[in-house]
Every structure is written in structure tokens, then in C-alpha cells.
Design a protein around this motif. Structure first.
Motif, short mmCIF file in Angstrom:
data_model
loop_
_atom_site.label_atom_id
_atom_site.label_comp_id
_atom_site.label_asym_id
_atom_site.label_seq_id
_atom_site.Cartn_x
_atom_site.Cartn_y
_atom_site.Cartn_z
N ALA A 194 0.83 -1.20 0.00
CA ALA A 194 0.00 0.00 0.00
C ALA A 194 0.86 1.25 0.00
O ALA A 194 0.50 2.27 -0.57
N ASP A 195 2.00 1.20 0.66
CA ASP A 195 2.98 2.28 0.65
C ASP A 195 4.34 1.64 0.92
O ASP A 195 4.50 0.43 0.82
N ASN A 196 5.31 2.46 1.28
CA ASN A 196 6.67 1.94 1.47
C ASN A 196 6.81 1.09 2.74
O ASN A 196 7.80 0.37 2.88
N GLN A 197 5.85 1.18 3.65
CA GLN A 197 5.98 0.45 4.91
C GLN A 197 4.92 -0.64 5.11
O GLN A 197 5.12 -1.54 5.93
N HIS A 198 3.79 -0.56 4.41
CA HIS A 198 2.68 -1.44 4.73
C HIS A 198 2.17 -2.16 3.48
O HIS A 198 2.03 -1.57 2.41
N CYS A 211 -19.32 0.46 1.13
CA CYS A 211 -18.01 -0.01 0.70
C CYS A 211 -16.93 0.99 1.10
O CYS A 211 -17.09 2.21 0.91
N VAL A 212 -15.84 0.47 1.64
CA VAL A 212 -14.64 1.27 1.91
C VAL A 212 -13.52 0.68 1.08
O VAL A 212 -13.23 -0.52 1.16
N THR A 213 -12.88 1.50 0.25
CA THR A 213 -11.89 0.99 -0.69
C THR A 213 -10.66 1.88 -0.71
O THR A 213 -10.73 3.07 -0.40
N ILE A 214 -9.54 1.26 -1.09
CA ILE A 214 -8.31 2.02 -1.32
C ILE A 214 -7.95 2.02 -2.79
O ILE A 214 -6.86 2.45 -3.16
N ASP A 215 -8.85 1.52 -3.65
CA ASP A 215 -8.62 1.52 -5.10
C ASP A 215 -8.82 2.94 -5.62
O ASP A 215 -9.94 3.47 -5.58
N ARG A 236 -7.64 7.70 0.41
CA ARG A 236 -6.51 8.09 -0.43
C ARG A 236 -5.21 7.46 0.04
O ARG A 236 -4.40 7.00 -0.76
N GLN A 237 -4.99 7.44 1.35
CA GLN A 237 -3.79 6.85 1.93
C GLN A 237 -4.20 5.59 2.69
O GLN A 237 -4.93 5.68 3.68
N GLU A 242 -4.13 5.19 6.49
CA GLU A 242 -5.09 5.91 7.31
C GLU A 242 -6.35 5.10 7.60
O GLU A 242 -7.17 5.49 8.44
N LEU A 243 -6.53 3.98 6.91
CA LEU A 243 -7.77 3.21 7.04
C LEU A 243 -8.05 2.75 8.46
O LEU A 243 -9.18 2.89 8.95
N PRO A 244 -7.09 2.19 9.19
CA PRO A 244 -7.42 1.71 10.55
C PRO A 244 -7.97 2.79 11.45
O PRO A 244 -8.89 2.53 12.24
N GLY A 245 -7.44 4.00 11.38
CA GLY A 245 -7.93 5.06 12.24
C GLY A 245 -9.23 5.68 11.76
O GLY A 245 -10.04 6.14 12.58
N LEU A 246 -9.47 5.68 10.46
CA LEU A 246 -10.66 6.32 9.92
C LEU A 246 -11.88 5.41 9.95
O LEU A 246 -13.01 5.90 9.98
#
Length: 613
Positions: free
Chosen positions: A436-440, A568-572, A592-593, A596-600
Motif C-alpha cells: 500500500a505504501d513503502n511500509q505497509h 463499501c470502503v476501498t483504497i482503489d 486516499r492513503q 489511514e484506514l485503521p484510524g478512519l
């Protein structure tokens, strides 16, 4: 010196041969959201998406400058497919940006009235389609007339040979007076592109037998590298391996290595990604697919078959059969998919991960304020304590002679429960293995989201369940049990979440139908189906593109009829192209990021259930 002169000559001749108005260019990426809204507002097929078209070769007459520059062979055109409307990725046809924007608008209106692609005569078919569009939307007639007259004025400046000029006059008359021309003059070649009309589908590639490197797993990503999505659609073709040598072998046997001396190292292939691959692909007319079985993907992903029974998750039953929607036939295919409940085999009870505990503690404090409050109900016929106010009023009524024979003199403490049930359905397809990013990785983000959302809902005493899903064709849709409605939240559930791993593909419709059946058994006033995903519905068989989208939409319609609210919650990042059609407006959330999903997610849950902290 020669290179410098060549570069300057190329720039000069290309500029002289240029066709269009670059200073008034309008791009699809800027106009796309507006076009999608207009297309659907004009009763266009809501299942179609608007995408950039690839350039196509046209056998047109070219002036000398274009022949010297080598340009004018390929053109970006507009056409309609079964699942998409293809329009040029940019327009510079007219000298004003407003007119180029109007051209995008006109193409969307024209496509909204077009049916399935046919092989009818292109000249007559487009004239009929223009008239049909103007009859349906009379307010567009001034726009079309303006575009048509300006386009004809531009085309009249082009000097053509006599034969092509006769055909061009016919085409210009058809533009200015649709329906006035029924056939072309007998002329070789094709006319110069007409940006106001729709073109037939591009030529289809010949069906070839599957190559050795044609993997079934073409929809979920290959390897861990970054996926680069081209903005244009490319035509592809298969070619044989250029290094393959067949026929008679002529060599001296003394030069043949022994078995121990031969090491099959292919020095012609590079394991590293080509940083210029995206730029090169944009410049190519065709993307050639090699039939060489030795590819990077085959080295990284060795097998997509199911693991052995001893290593796989435990099936809880033989599975349940569900229908599937065939959008071409407009009917349900009964007992078409088998959904198999699964339980992680090696999931050991585990505590909440240490790195999530501070955020989980904060969420618990916020959600504990939403616990059902205990209240005292006064003036009850029975209870645990006397209601003093009721006793005083009864004594006064006795003195006045109007007291009731069965006074309500008691009070009792009761808890007001929220009538709410939530089922969280997480996409566990192979694409969640991507970063998803450089760390996750995506799967790590999903695990963290489930940990934290469960902590929040448990603190708020809400009734909830959690499941995951993936699939491998219609007869093996995996429905992973994380927590059912009857189980308490605790370390056993945290252990199952920790054991989640990427599965296979995304047969979303079958998973939604199974989740709907689970929620139907909960007699709650508000039932929420919360779907976490990172991509479109897809599978190895026909379940891709429009087919998968339509089946998912049908499953969501069935859920709504059952009184369930899907969200629906998506990161696409491409989700805005298709989720409004599947879930409807305001029924999905694009993150978008991904980190951020776990906190949002808990905050989003509060909004969906109509509560605040």
C-alpha cells in the motif's frame, strides 16, 4: 553535429505537419468526472465507464509535410464497447478550449443513444445516430451546429486530390445536414477522421492457443513491484519466441557440454523492472506478448493451485450454493456458485498487537460513551423501588376521591439497547499482498483495521461479526470466519485476524450473497454490511469486466431488498469509475492513503450508524 541538426529538423517538420490546436488542448483526466455525470444524466448505460481510447491506424491521404514527418497515420477516435465508452485522451480539434470541452460533451450524448456495436454502414449509421440524439435532446442542437460548422470550416482548408475531395464534400454535407447522404463516392482509402462521430470497434486480435506463460492469475498482480496503469488502451498481439530455433542442428559433438558442465542461466533476461517501461509502452503502437515461457512472473509465482488439505484452512461444511447474475441473458443462474465457510487452521489466541494498543485505548474510551445507558422508568405497575412522585399524586387523588384502583407506584431500572447489527466483510484476494505504501502491505492494513474496529465495537456493546472472502472460480468461493455474532470479542478473534493471509480472487457477488444470508438471521432494526476491498470484482473464468460488475450490483440490490444497508470502503484509486454504479452515491468511501484506514474506519462507522462521540 549531425544529431543536433537532426533534432532541429525533426522539431521543425513535426511542427509544420502538426494538425490541431495544441494551445486549446483539453484532457480526459480533467473532464472525466463531468462526462460520467452527464452520460448517466442523459440516460446512458450506467454500467459503462468512460476511458481513454488507443490510437488507430487509418488509411487516409496525407499531405507532403506529414509524409516527411511520418505523422498522420494514427488517430485517437471514439467508439463504444460492451463495457466502456472510449474517447480520445485529449482533444485539440478546435481553436478554443470551450469547444473542445463541448466536443467531449457531444460524444457522451451521442454514446448515450447508441446501442450495442454493430456492423452497419458507418456513414448512414452516424447520421441516424446524430438525428436520434438531437430528437432526444433538442437543447443540444445549437451545440452540435456550432461544432459541425467549425469542423467543416477547418476541413475545407485541407487541399485534397480530386477523388478524395469529392468524398470530403459528401462527408461535410452529412455533417451539416445529417441524413442527407446515403453512400460514399467510389474512392480508395478512408476519409480524414471525423471527431463528431463514433467509430466501429477496433479490429479484434486473432484467437491463439494459450502460451506457456499465459497464467490464469492475470487479475491480481504479479510479484511485489509497483503496478503502473497506462491511461490508454493498447492493442496486443502474440508472437513466437524470436530466440527459438527449430529445424536441423549442425554442430560438432565435441562442442556439446556434458551434463555437469551445463548451467541453464539465461543472461538475456533481467530480473529488475525497467524504469522506462511505462514511457516505452506509451510510445508503442502494439504491445507484443512473447510466448517465451521463461518470464519474471513464472519465476516469482510458481503455482496458484489450492494448497493441500493439511496446509489449507479448515472447511466448516461442504458449502452453500448461490445463484449468479448473467447480465447478457438478464437472468439468474441458479446454484451456480459454491461458498465454503473456512476457519484458519493454525490460528492461536493472541493479544492485540502492542503497536495498536494506544489507538485502541483511545477508541475504547470514545465508544464506551456510546454504551446503552441504564435509565429509571417511573410510574410502573411493579418494580424494585417506590416512585415517591407517583405516591404523592396517588395520595392527592385519594383525598379528591378520583384515585385509580390499580395505581402505578413503582419504578424500575432498565437498559436501552441499540437495535443494530453490523457485518464486516474483508477482501482477502491476492492483490492484498501488494504494498500500500513503502511500509505497509494491503493485507497488513486490513488486519489493523479489523483489530481496531473490533475493539471499538466491543467497547460500544454493538452486535457485530467479521468475515473475509476470496475465490478461485465459481465452485470455490472461500468465506473465512473471523468472528460470528454469537462469539465474544477476545484473544481468539485477534489470533484469527493475525492468521489472515492473501487468498486468490474476488468473486464479490457470491460473498455478498452469503453475508446477506448471515445478516437475515439477525432480527435487528438496522443491519449494516461494511465491505473492505482494494479492487474490482474478478475471477479466473468469465467473472471479470462487465460480468463481474453486474453480478455484484445484482447481489447488492438483493441485499437492499432484504433490509440490509451495504457500504463499501476501498483504497482503489480508480474506484470512482465503478463504485457509484455498484453502491450508489454516498454509499462508498475512497481512502486516499491506505495507512489511514485503521484510524478512519471507526469514525466512518459512527457516521453510518448516525451517532457521534
Amino acid at each position: 553535429m549531425e544529431e543536433a541538426v537532426g533534432i532541429r529538423w525533426h522539431r521543425l517538420i513535426t511542427r509544420l505537419a502538426g494538425d490541431g490546436f495544441p494551445q486549446a488542448r483539453v484532457r480526459l483526466e480533467d473532464e472525466g468526472p463531468r462526462l460520467a455525470m452527464v452520460f448517466r444524466a442523459l440516460s446512458g448505460d450506467p454500467g459503462l465507464t468512460i476511458k481513454a481510447s488507443t490510437e488507430r491506424s487509418l488509411d487516409t491521404w496525407r499531405p507532403l509535410a506529414q509524409r516527411l514527418a511520418g505523422t498522420g497515420r494514427r488517430h485517437a477516435l471514439a467508439w463504444r464497447e460492451a463495457d466502456a465508452l472510449r474517447v480520445p485522451h485529449s482533444l485539440e480539434v478546435f481553436p478554443e478550449q470551450a469547444m473542445n470541452r463541448d466536443l467531449y460533451l457531444w460524444l457522451a450524448a451521442l454514446a448515450s443513444q447508441a446501442g450495442e456495436p454493430t456492423d452497419h454502414d458507418w456513414l448512414r449509421g452516424n447520421q441516424h445516430l446524430v438525428l436520434k440524439t438531437l430528437r432526444a435532446f433538442p437543447g443540444l442542437e445549437p451545440l452540435y451546429r456550432s461544432l459541425a460548422h467549425c469542423l467543416v470550416d477547418i476541413r475545407r482548408q485541407r487541399k485534397l486530390p480530386a477523388a478524395q475531395a469529392q468524398r470530403e464534400r459528401c462527408l461535410q454535407a452529412a455533417l451539416l445536414d445529417p441524413g442527407s447522404r446515403q453512400q460514399w463516392p467510389d474512392t480508395s482509402g478512408q476519409p480524414w477522421p471525423v471527431p463528431l462521430w463514433l467509430y466501429p470497434l477496433p479490429e479484434q486480435a486473432l484467437a491463439l492457443p494459450a502460451a506457456a506463460n499465459d497464467s490464469d492469475a492475470d487479475g491480481e498482480g504479479h510479484g511485489g513491484g509497483k503496478v503502473r496503469q497506462s491511461k490508454q488502451r493498447k492493442q496486443g498481439r502474440y508472437v513466437d519466441d524470436p530466440n527459438k530455433r527449430n529445424g536441423l542442428m549442425i554442430f560438432r559433438l565435441e562442442s556439446l557440454f556434458s551434463w555437469s558442465e551445463f548451467v541453464p542461466v539465461d543472461r538475456c533476461e533481467d530480473d529488475q523492472d525497467d524504469e522506462d517501461a511505462e514511457r516505452i509502452a506509451e510510445d508503442l503502437d502494439y504491445l507484443t506478448l512473447s510466448r517465451n515461457p521463461s518470464t519474471s512472473a513464472s519465476r516469482i509465482k510458481l503455482d496458484m493451485d489450492l494448497p493441500s488439505a493439511s496446509e489449507d484452512d479448515m472447511p466448516l461444511s461442504d458449502g452453500n450454493l448461490f445463484p449468479e447474475w448473467d447480465w447478457k441473458k438478464q437472468q439468474l443462474r441458479d446454484n451456480h456458485c459454491r461458498v465454503i465457510p473456512m476457519l484458519p487452521r493454525d490460528a492461536e489466541p493472541a493479544p492485540l498487537p502492542q503497536r495498536l494498543r494506544p489507538l485502541a485505548s483511545n477508541l475504547r474510551q470514545r465508544f464506551q460513551g456510546l454504551q446503552p445507558q441504564r435509565v429509571w422508568e417511573k410510574r410502573q405497575a411493579n418494580g424494585t423501588l417506590l416512585d415517591l412522585d407517583a405516591c404523592l399524586h396517588h395520595a392527592a387523588d385519594l383525598r379528591r376521591g378520583c384515585a385509580t384502583s390499580q395505581p402505578a407506584l413503582w419504578r424500575r431500572e432498565t437498559a436501552r439497547h441499540r437495535d443494530l447489527a453490523c457485518l464486516v466483510l474483508a477482501d482477502l484476494s491476492l492483490s492484498t499482498e501488494a504494498w500500500a505504501d513503502n511500509q505497509h502491505q494491503v493485507i497488513e492494513v486490513i488486519r489493523d483495521s479489523l483489530h481496531l474496529l473490533g475493539e471499538a465495537l466491543d467497547a460500544g456493546h454493538d452486535d457485530f461479526a467479521m468475515y473475509g472472502f476470496s475465490s478461485r472460480r465459481r465452485d470455490h468461493v472461500r468465506f473465512n470466519l473471523i468472528k460470528n455474532f454469537a462469539e465474544p470479542w477476545g484473544e481468539a478473534i485477534h489470533g484469527r485476524i493475525k492468521a489472515l493471509k492473501p487468498g486468490y480472487y474476488t468473486r464479490m457477488g457470491a460473498a455478498i450473497r452469503q453475508a446477506t444470508e448471515v445478516l437475515k438471521d439477525k432480527p435487528a432494526e438496522q443491519r449494516l454490511l461494511l465491505l473492505l476491498t482494494d479492487g474490482k470484482p474478478n475471477d479466473l473464468d468469465v467473472y471479470e469486466g462487465r460480468y463481474g460488475m453486474e453480478d455484484t450490483r445484482q447481489a447488492l440490490l438483493e441485499a437492499r431488498k432484504a433490509g440490509i444497508q451495504p457500504f463499501c470502503v476501498t483504497i482503489d484509486q480508480q474506484a470512482a469509475d465503478y463504485l457509484p454504479y455498484l453502491f450508489g452515491q454516498q454509499r462508498y468511501q475512497l481512502i486516499r492513503q491506505a495507512a489511514e484506514l485503521p484510524g478512519l474506519l471507526p469514525k466512518l462507522y459512527l457516521l453510518l450508524t448516525g451517532r457521534t462521540t
